[in-house]
Design an enzyme around this catalytic site. Sequence first.
Site, PDB file in Angstrom:
ATOM      1  CG  ASP A 101      -2.110   0.892   1.094  1.00  0.00           C
ATOM      2  OD1 ASP A 101      -2.360   1.391  -0.019  1.00  0.00           O
ATOM      3  OD2 ASP A 101      -2.795   1.124   2.114  1.00  0.00           O
ATOM      4  N   GLY A 102       0.301   2.336  -0.554  1.00  0.00           N
ATOM      5  CA  GLY A 102       0.958   3.640  -0.486  1.00  0.00           C
ATOM      6  C   GLY A 102       1.581   4.116  -1.792  1.00  0.00           C
ATOM      7  CG  HIS A 141      -0.233   2.391  -9.299  1.00  0.00           C
ATOM      8  ND1 HIS A 141      -0.469   1.966  -8.019  1.00  0.00           N
ATOM      9  CD2 HIS A 141      -1.292   3.185  -9.625  1.00  0.00           C
ATOM     10  CE1 HIS A 141      -1.615   2.468  -7.578  1.00  0.00           C
ATOM     11  NE2 HIS A 141      -2.128   3.223  -8.536  1.00  0.00           N
ATOM     12  CG  LEU A 145       9.604 -17.094  -3.700  1.00  0.00           C
ATOM     13  CD1 LEU A 145       9.566 -17.035  -2.174  1.00  0.00           C
ATOM     14  CD2 LEU A 145       9.986 -15.722  -4.263  1.00  0.00           C
TER      15      LEU A 145
HETATM   16  C1  IPE Z   1      -5.379  -2.793  -0.342  1.00  0.00           C
HETATM   17  O1  IPE Z   1      -5.057  -1.465  -0.497  1.00  0.00           O
HETATM   18  C2  IPE Z   1      -5.351  -3.488  -1.669  1.00  0.00           C
HETATM   19  C3  IPE Z   1      -4.032  -3.650  -2.276  1.00  0.00           C
HETATM   20  C4  IPE Z   1      -2.885  -3.322  -1.734  1.00  0.00           C
HETATM   21  C5  IPE Z   1      -4.019  -4.252  -3.584  1.00  0.00           C
HETATM   22  P1  IPE Z   1      -6.174  -0.344  -0.671  1.00  0.00           P
HETATM   23  O2  IPE Z   1      -5.453   0.946  -0.781  1.00  0.00           O
HETATM   24  O3  IPE Z   1      -7.095  -0.712  -1.759  1.00  0.00           O
HETATM   25  O4  IPE Z   1      -6.964  -0.462   0.711  1.00  0.00           O
HETATM   26  P2  IPE Z   1      -7.929   0.570   1.437  1.00  0.00           P
HETATM   27  O5  IPE Z   1      -9.008   0.948   0.475  1.00  0.00           O
HETATM   28  O6  IPE Z   1      -7.108   1.737   1.837  1.00  0.00           O
HETATM   29  O7  IPE Z   1      -8.445  -0.176   2.627  1.00  0.00           O
HETATM   30  C1  IPE Z   2      -1.406   0.298  -3.432  1.00  0.00           C
HETATM   31  O1  IPE Z   2      -1.247   1.664  -3.439  1.00  0.00           O
HETATM   32  C2  IPE Z   2      -1.702  -0.267  -4.794  1.00  0.00           C
HETATM   33  C3  IPE Z   2      -3.090  -0.734  -4.959  1.00  0.00           C
HETATM   34  C4  IPE Z   2      -4.015  -0.718  -4.062  1.00  0.00           C
HETATM   35  C5  IPE Z   2      -3.442  -1.247  -6.262  1.00  0.00           C
HETATM   36  P1  IPE Z   2      -2.479   2.658  -3.439  1.00  0.00           P
HETATM   37  O2  IPE Z   2      -2.846   2.948  -4.848  1.00  0.00           O
HETATM   38  O3  IPE Z   2      -3.571   2.150  -2.592  1.00  0.00           O
HETATM   39  O4  IPE Z   2      -1.820   3.940  -2.804  1.00  0.00           O
HETATM   40  P2  IPE Z   2      -2.466   4.931  -1.749  1.00  0.00           P
HETATM   41  O5  IPE Z   2      -2.996   4.096  -0.622  1.00  0.00           O
HETATM   42  O6  IPE Z   2      -3.558   5.669  -2.467  1.00  0.00           O
HETATM   43  O7  IPE Z   2      -1.343   5.807  -1.335  1.00  0.00           O
HETATM   44 MG    MG Z   3      -4.073   2.361  -0.667  1.00  0.00          MG
END
Ligand code: IPE
Ligand code: IPE
Ligand code: MG
Length: 255
Positions: free
Chosen positions: A30-31, A47, A141
């Site tokens: 995430d992030g 991404h 792996l």
């Molecule tokens: C969880 O992240 C899904 C993935 C990392 C693929 P999200 O960014 O979608 O989750 P929420 O919406 O903040 O809970």
């Molecule tokens: C994780 O990063 C990737 C996916 C959920 C596909 P995010 O796209 O959720 O990034 P933030 O949470 O908005 O920073």
């Molecule tokens: Mg996210």
Amino acid sequence: MSGEAKLSAPEFACPSAGEGVPTHVAIIMDGNGRWAAKRGLPRFEGHRRGVEAIRRAVRSAGELGIRYLTVYSFSAENWRRPAQEVSDLMGLLKRFVRHDLAELHANNIRVRIIGERQGLTSDIVLLLDEAENLTRHNTGLTLVIAFNYGGRQEIVGAVRALAEKVRAGTLDPASIDCDLLEQHLDTHGIPDPDLVIRTSGEQRVSNFLTWQTAYSEFLFIPDFWPDFDDAIFRAAIDEYCRRERRFGGLSARAG
Ligand code: IPE
Ligand code: IPE
Ligand code: MG
């Protein structure tokens, strides 16, 4: 200093590579968006850099002696994002499989995809099938890619498959137990995650491996996913090695 010497350094709690390290690490990556926003870049760039972090994580996991690495790439709920972002994420998955499959295979990595194939375009489904089929017999792996994945949806799918067998008269409801349900999940044959890492500071599960994480250790770290590297991964494994898992029993450390 060699990787081995670094692993057995006093600050590293795992006794040595492969010993004490988790068998299965699952990551909620995430992030990406916030990583990009912080730099004034479009979310897509986050991404894109996130894919590079996956490559690093796969390399580190192999070096650490981890047997299964699951990465949460696209949730069943991520369709709620703007169409352009969804399309970007689909494109990145395609590019990753097309570009990296030969190298993953050469490195003896077995690829498994979990999640719903229905709803994905046929070119993606074909690519995912190709990745699994090509690497099926590899013994290194196992890289599990959770794509269009939702933990609750996965459990519903398993329940539906069991119900069909009951209706067909081939299954006695009394013989349904945890093992049997598990055999009907996408993750059949894969041990439950020992450690779940979520980057970006969010402290929630977001429908990830709902069944399988019943006794997993969780680690929430502040770093955004595109910054995830070998040092962060090793620090996470080190933290895992300091934990005591009890599975409902009593502490082995108590006298
Ligand atoms: C969880 O992240 C899904 C993935 C990392 C693929 P999200 O960014 O979608 O989750 P929420 O919406 O903040 O809970
Ligand atoms: C994780 O990063 C990737 C996916 C959920 C596909 P995010 O796209 O959720 O990034 P933030 O949470 O908005 O920073
Ligand atoms: Mg996210």
